[in-house]
Write a protein that holds these residues in place. Structure first.
Motif, PDB file in Angstrom:
ATOM      1  N   LEU A 159      -7.040 -17.081  -9.782  1.00 42.66           N
ATOM      2  CA  LEU A 159      -8.418 -17.532  -9.912  1.00 42.66           C
ATOM      3  C   LEU A 159      -8.519 -19.034  -9.664  1.00 42.66           C
ATOM      4  O   LEU A 159      -7.509 -19.735  -9.555  1.00 42.66           O
ATOM      5  N   LYS A 160      -9.746 -19.531  -9.604  1.00 40.58           N
ATOM      6  CA  LYS A 160      -9.948 -20.955  -9.343  1.00 40.58           C
ATOM      7  C   LYS A 160      -9.367 -21.831 -10.439  1.00 40.58           C
ATOM      8  O   LYS A 160      -9.009 -22.982 -10.209  1.00 40.58           O
ATOM      9  N   ASN A 161      -9.247 -21.271 -11.665  1.00 40.32           N
ATOM     10  CA  ASN A 161      -8.644 -22.022 -12.766  1.00 40.32           C
ATOM     11  C   ASN A 161      -7.123 -21.861 -12.808  1.00 40.32           C
ATOM     12  O   ASN A 161      -6.474 -22.222 -13.785  1.00 40.32           O
ATOM     13  N   SER A 162      -6.569 -21.272 -11.741  1.00 42.80           N
ATOM     14  CA  SER A 162      -5.130 -21.070 -11.548  1.00 42.80           C
ATOM     15  C   SER A 162      -4.544 -19.916 -12.369  1.00 42.80           C
ATOM     16  O   SER A 162      -3.337 -19.673 -12.324  1.00 42.80           O
ATOM     17  N   ALA A 163      -5.371 -19.194 -13.131  1.00 41.72           N
ATOM     18  CA  ALA A 163      -4.870 -18.036 -13.871  1.00 41.72           C
ATOM     19  C   ALA A 163      -4.467 -16.950 -12.884  1.00 41.72           C
ATOM     20  O   ALA A 163      -5.198 -16.656 -11.934  1.00 41.72           O
ATOM     21  N   GLU A 164      -3.294 -16.356 -13.100  1.00 43.39           N
ATOM     22  CA  GLU A 164      -2.776 -15.343 -12.190  1.00 43.39           C
ATOM     23  C   GLU A 164      -2.963 -13.941 -12.764  1.00 43.39           C
ATOM     24  O   GLU A 164      -2.742 -13.723 -13.967  1.00 43.39           O
ATOM     25  N   TYR A 165      -3.348 -13.025 -11.891  1.00 46.70           N
ATOM     26  CA  TYR A 165      -3.552 -11.641 -12.302  1.00 46.70           C
ATOM     27  C   TYR A 165      -2.793 -10.705 -11.360  1.00 46.70           C
ATOM     28  O   TYR A 165      -2.777 -10.915 -10.144  1.00 46.70           O
ATOM     29  N   HIS A 166      -2.182  -9.702 -11.950  1.00 47.20           N
ATOM     30  CA  HIS A 166      -1.660  -8.573 -11.174  1.00 47.20           C
ATOM     31  C   HIS A 166      -2.848  -7.644 -10.955  1.00 47.20           C
ATOM     32  O   HIS A 166      -3.532  -7.266 -11.907  1.00 47.20           O
ATOM     33  N   SER A 167      -3.112  -7.286  -9.709  1.00 43.57           N
ATOM     34  CA  SER A 167      -4.310  -6.505  -9.407  1.00 43.57           C
ATOM     35  C   SER A 167      -3.957  -5.254  -8.623  1.00 43.57           C
ATOM     36  O   SER A 167      -2.995  -5.246  -7.841  1.00 43.57           O
ATOM     37  N   GLU A 168      -4.721  -4.199  -8.866  1.00 45.42           N
ATOM     38  CA  GLU A 168      -4.503  -2.934  -8.179  1.00 45.42           C
ATOM     39  C   GLU A 168      -5.848  -2.332  -7.766  1.00 45.42           C
ATOM     40  O   GLU A 168      -6.840  -2.472  -8.471  1.00 45.42           O
ATOM     41  N   ALA A 169      -5.837  -1.669  -6.620  1.00 39.51           N
ATOM     42  CA  ALA A 169      -7.020  -0.944  -6.154  1.00 39.51           C
ATOM     43  C   ALA A 169      -6.587   0.471  -5.798  1.00 39.51           C
ATOM     44  O   ALA A 169      -5.524   0.674  -5.198  1.00 39.51           O
ATOM     45  N   TYR A 170      -7.397   1.437  -6.192  1.00 40.50           N
ATOM     46  CA  TYR A 170      -7.129   2.839  -5.892  1.00 40.50           C
ATOM     47  C   TYR A 170      -8.387   3.453  -5.287  1.00 40.50           C
ATOM     48  O   TYR A 170      -9.505   3.119  -5.704  1.00 40.50           O
ATOM     49  N   VAL A 171      -8.203   4.365  -4.330  1.00 39.02           N
ATOM     50  CA  VAL A 171      -9.339   5.084  -3.746  1.00 39.02           C
ATOM     51  C   VAL A 171      -9.015   6.574  -3.713  1.00 39.02           C
ATOM     52  O   VAL A 171      -7.941   6.977  -3.237  1.00 39.02           O
ATOM     53  N   PHE A 172      -9.958   7.371  -4.226  1.00 40.89           N
ATOM     54  CA  PHE A 172      -9.856   8.828  -4.201  1.00 40.89           C
ATOM     55  C   PHE A 172     -11.184   9.383  -3.684  1.00 40.89           C
ATOM     56  O   PHE A 172     -12.170   8.646  -3.577  1.00 40.89           O
ATOM     57  N   ILE A 173     -11.205  10.676  -3.395  1.00 37.82           N
ATOM     58  CA  ILE A 173     -12.434  11.343  -2.958  1.00 37.82           C
ATOM     59  C   ILE A 173     -12.729  12.510  -3.881  1.00 37.82           C
ATOM     60  O   ILE A 173     -11.834  13.282  -4.231  1.00 37.82           O
ATOM     61  N   SER A 174     -14.006  12.637  -4.261  1.00 40.50           N
ATOM     62  CA  SER A 174     -14.481  13.795  -5.013  1.00 40.50           C
ATOM     63  C   SER A 174     -15.876  14.143  -4.502  1.00 40.50           C
ATOM     64  O   SER A 174     -16.741  13.258  -4.409  1.00 40.50           O
ATOM     65  N   GLU A 175     -16.084  15.413  -4.168  1.00 35.41           N
ATOM     66  CA  GLU A 175     -17.344  15.841  -3.537  1.00 35.41           C
ATOM     67  C   GLU A 175     -17.581  14.994  -2.288  1.00 35.41           C
ATOM     68  O   GLU A 175     -16.713  14.919  -1.438  1.00 35.41           O
ATOM     69  N   ASP A 176     -18.736  14.322  -2.188  1.00 32.92           N
ATOM     70  CA  ASP A 176     -19.000  13.481  -1.012  1.00 32.92           C
ATOM     71  C   ASP A 176     -18.893  11.999  -1.367  1.00 32.92           C
ATOM     72  O   ASP A 176     -19.489  11.150  -0.709  1.00 32.92           O
ATOM     73  N   LYS A 177     -18.113  11.701  -2.377  1.00 30.52           N
ATOM     74  CA  LYS A 177     -18.077  10.334  -2.905  1.00 30.52           C
ATOM     75  C   LYS A 177     -16.661   9.775  -3.016  1.00 30.52           C
ATOM     76  O   LYS A 177     -15.695  10.508  -3.190  1.00 30.52           O
ATOM     77  N   TYR A 178     -16.600   8.454  -2.921  1.00 32.12           N
ATOM     78  CA  TYR A 178     -15.371   7.754  -3.255  1.00 32.12           C
ATOM     79  C   TYR A 178     -15.343   7.506  -4.758  1.00 32.12           C
ATOM     80  O   TYR A 178     -16.397   7.265  -5.383  1.00 32.12           O
ATOM     81  N   ILE A 179     -14.164   7.548  -5.331  1.00 33.63           N
ATOM     82  CA  ILE A 179     -13.953   7.027  -6.679  1.00 33.63           C
ATOM     83  C   ILE A 179     -12.939   5.899  -6.516  1.00 33.63           C
ATOM     84  O   ILE A 179     -11.786   6.131  -6.156  1.00 33.63           O
ATOM     85  N   LYS A 180     -13.394   4.696  -6.747  1.00 34.95           N
ATOM     86  CA  LYS A 180     -12.557   3.511  -6.528  1.00 34.95           C
ATOM     87  C   LYS A 180     -12.266   2.819  -7.861  1.00 34.95           C
ATOM     88  O   LYS A 180     -13.180   2.579  -8.658  1.00 34.95           O
ATOM     89  N   VAL A 203       0.844  -1.197   0.000  1.00 26.37           N
ATOM     90  CA  VAL A 203       0.000   0.000   0.000  1.00 26.37           C
ATOM     91  C   VAL A 203       0.878   1.245   0.000  1.00 26.37           C
ATOM     92  O   VAL A 203       1.892   1.298   0.704  1.00 26.37           O
ATOM     93  N   GLN A 204       0.485   2.223  -0.792  1.00 28.17           N
ATOM     94  CA  GLN A 204       1.229   3.484  -0.812  1.00 28.17           C
ATOM     95  C   GLN A 204       0.318   4.634  -1.228  1.00 28.17           C
ATOM     96  O   GLN A 204      -0.729   4.422  -1.843  1.00 28.17           O
ATOM     97  N   ALA A 205       0.735   5.836  -0.888  1.00 31.49           N
ATOM     98  CA  ALA A 205      -0.008   7.034  -1.281  1.00 31.49           C
ATOM     99  C   ALA A 205       0.242   7.323  -2.754  1.00 31.49           C
ATOM    100  O   ALA A 205       1.293   6.977  -3.302  1.00 31.49           O
ATOM    101  N   VAL A 206      -0.733   7.948  -3.392  1.00 33.91           N
ATOM    102  CA  VAL A 206      -0.628   8.317  -4.804  1.00 33.91           C
ATOM    103  C   VAL A 206      -0.997   9.793  -4.942  1.00 33.91           C
ATOM    104  O   VAL A 206      -2.038  10.230  -4.449  1.00 33.91           O
ATOM    105  N   THR A 207      -0.159  10.549  -5.606  1.00 32.48           N
ATOM    106  CA  THR A 207      -0.427  11.964  -5.854  1.00 32.48           C
ATOM    107  C   THR A 207       0.018  12.320  -7.264  1.00 32.48           C
ATOM    108  O   THR A 207       1.117  11.941  -7.674  1.00 32.48           O
ATOM    109  N   PHE A 259      -4.542  15.418  -7.496  1.00 32.92           N
ATOM    110  CA  PHE A 259      -5.323  14.255  -7.084  1.00 32.92           C
ATOM    111  C   PHE A 259      -4.515  13.463  -6.061  1.00 32.92           C
ATOM    112  O   PHE A 259      -3.367  13.092  -6.321  1.00 32.92           O
ATOM    113  N   VAL A 260      -5.140  13.221  -4.905  1.00 34.85           N
ATOM    114  CA  VAL A 260      -4.461  12.523  -3.810  1.00 34.85           C
ATOM    115  C   VAL A 260      -5.301  11.324  -3.398  1.00 34.85           C
ATOM    116  O   VAL A 260      -6.493  11.450  -3.108  1.00 34.85           O
ATOM    117  N   GLY A 261      -4.690  10.151  -3.385  1.00 36.89           N
ATOM    118  CA  GLY A 261      -5.415   8.950  -3.001  1.00 36.89           C
ATOM    119  C   GLY A 261      -4.463   7.901  -2.480  1.00 36.89           C
ATOM    120  O   GLY A 261      -3.344   8.194  -2.089  1.00 36.89           O
TER     121      GLY A 261
END
Length: 229
Positions: A145-166, A122-126, A134-136
């Motif tokens: 996956l169940k079929n053994s396929a491998e994925y590189h995955s990323e999740a990002y979270v930011f805020i705009s107005e009263d909402k998350y943008i994920k 986990v790290q900060a993003v700016t 943009f700061v998140g």
């Protein structure tokens, strides 16, 4: 002294937990994602293929993009209201939400959706774009996956107005391109405009604020009575 942890517990109540019943249809005073929301249909190599507005306002909406050159990539953006009455400390709120995202992924693994999930970094993003900063926060991990396929995955979270943008992004390990995730975020996020706080969420938050004040006053009175006795 008033119990500090009790007060904190009152102040960080999640609104969704107090929503007792499911809405039969989307309330008319909820955010209008058809008229007050902007997102690119085409951005670089990405093309919007699906837009879903959920009936329950707390769930917000989702967007799905595809890259014709990498059709097995998963690029999904979620926009939904912050489940708190205050988000002044944006970094703490973003960090809490990213932890929730990782907890959901871990829960999915336990339910058998994933065969394996490697620990996240986990790290900060700016970054700056279109005259804005943009700061998140970002989490990177690998999933199998169940079929053994491998994925590189990323999740990002930011805020705009009263909402998350994920952002939830996944790329097959054997085709993953370096820095693809952050490049996608930098392409899409500056072009997204979310609706302002809706009447629905304002009313819901005001109701919770009143409950918080009532509980706070009860704690103060209880403390005062205990000191007098």
């Amino acid at each position: 002294m008033i119990n500090k942890h009790a007060l904190i517990g009152v102040l960080i109540l999640f609104l969704a937990a107090c929503q007792a019943t499911q809405q039969a249809s989307r309330p008319t005073n909820a955010s209008d994602y058809d008229n007050d929301f902007i997102a690119p249909r085409v951005a670089g190599e990405l093309m919007l293929v699906d837009k879903t507005v959920f009936e329950q306002p707390e769930y917000g909406m989702s967007l799905k993009y595809v890259d014709e050159n990498f059709p097995k990539d998963f690029v999904t953006v979620y926009i939904y209201p912050i489940g708190k009455v205050s988000w002044d400390d944006t970094q703490e709120v973003v960090s809490d939400e990213l932890e929730s995202v990782l907890a959901e992924i871990d829960a999915a693994k336990k339910l058998g959706k994933y065969k394996e999930v490697n620990p996240a970094t986990v790290q900060a993003v700016t970054f700056d774009a279109n005259g804005k900063t943009f700061v998140g926060k970002q989490a990177q991990f690998t999933i199998q996956l169940k079929n053994s396929a491998e994925y590189h995955s990323e999740a990002y979270v930011f805020i705009s107005e009263d909402k998350y943008i994920k952002f939830r992004l996944s790329f097959p390990v054997h085709t993953a391109r370096e820095n693809t995730g952050i490049d996608i975020v930098k392409t899409l996020l500056p072009e997204i405009t979310v609706p302002k706080e809706s009447e629905y969420m304002y009313t819901l938050r005001e109701s919770h604020r009143k409950k918080m004040v009532e509980q706070w006053m009860k704690l103060i009175l209880k403390q005062a009575n205990s000191e007098d006795s």
